[in-house]
Design a protein around this motif. Sequence first.
Motif, PDB file in Angstrom:
ATOM      1  N   LEU A   1      98.289 -31.371  -0.146  1.00  0.00           N
ATOM      2  CA  LEU A   1      98.019 -30.057   0.437  1.00  0.00           C
ATOM      3  C   LEU A   1      98.487 -29.010  -0.554  1.00  0.00           C
ATOM      4  O   LEU A   1      99.637 -29.025  -0.990  1.00  0.00           O
TER       5      LEU A   1
ATOM      6  N   VAL B   1      92.885 -29.268   0.492  1.00  0.00           N
ATOM      7  CA  VAL B   1      93.309 -30.659   0.445  1.00  0.00           C
ATOM      8  C   VAL B   1      92.599 -31.348  -0.712  1.00  0.00           C
ATOM      9  O   VAL B   1      91.386 -31.194  -0.883  1.00  0.00           O
TER      10      VAL B   1
ATOM     11  N   LEU C   1      87.766 -28.973   4.082  1.00  0.00           N
ATOM     12  CA  LEU C   1      89.118 -29.121   3.543  1.00  0.00           C
ATOM     13  C   LEU C   1      89.395 -28.165   2.389  1.00  0.00           C
ATOM     14  O   LEU C   1      90.457 -28.222   1.780  1.00  0.00           O
TER      15      LEU C   1
ATOM     16  N   ILE D   1      93.807 -25.240   5.609  1.00  0.00           N
ATOM     17  CA  ILE D   1      94.535 -26.398   6.136  1.00  0.00           C
ATOM     18  C   ILE D   1      96.024 -26.058   6.150  1.00  0.00           C
ATOM     19  O   ILE D   1      96.575 -25.589   5.162  1.00  0.00           O
TER      20      ILE D   1
ATOM     21  N   LEU E   1      98.895 -31.788   7.256  1.00  0.00           N
ATOM     22  CA  LEU E   1      98.192 -32.963   6.754  1.00  0.00           C
ATOM     23  C   LEU E   1      99.008 -34.191   7.116  1.00  0.00           C
ATOM     24  O   LEU E   1     100.227 -34.189   6.979  1.00  0.00           O
TER      25      LEU E   1
ATOM     26  N   ALA F   1      93.717 -33.598   9.111  1.00  0.00           N
ATOM     27  CA  ALA F   1      94.159 -32.283   8.672  1.00  0.00           C
ATOM     28  C   ALA F   1      94.005 -31.306   9.813  1.00  0.00           C
ATOM     29  O   ALA F   1      93.032 -31.354  10.552  1.00  0.00           O
TER      30      ALA F   1
ATOM     31  N   LYS G   1      93.472 -27.435  10.685  1.00  0.00           N
ATOM     32  CA  LYS G   1      93.098 -26.133  10.139  1.00  0.00           C
ATOM     33  C   LYS G   1      93.900 -25.046  10.838  1.00  0.00           C
ATOM     34  O   LYS G   1      94.409 -25.241  11.939  1.00  0.00           O
TER      35      LYS G   1
END
Length: 105
Positions: free
Chosen positions: A57, A63, A82, A86, A89, A98, A100
């Motif tokens: 991350l 990601v 991703l 994000i 994780l 993940a 958001k």
Amino acid sequence: LQVTDEDHELLVNIVFVNYTVVTWGEVDHGGDCSSVADRLACGVSAITGSGGAFAALKDAGEVVTWGHADYGGVCSAVAARLATGISLLSGSGAAFAACKDAGEW
């Protein structure tokens, strides 16, 4: 961070050096991050592993994944989701999830 297999044998070690990811170990299970090294060169704030892959991350909410595709190392199907936003994780034995900023898993 050390990642082991089901028999608790060491697969990969990861070390953070000034927010840069350095990997080594089993190439097919995340020990080689050269395909995404430019994206891991700075700004990594967290990392998690699965049984054969890793997900990092970044500070901006992106990601980055690498490792065995069967363990989540290839995220091309959800890459657009991703790319930003994000905030959390997590990895399991063979997948990643993940969260958001909007609260979507």
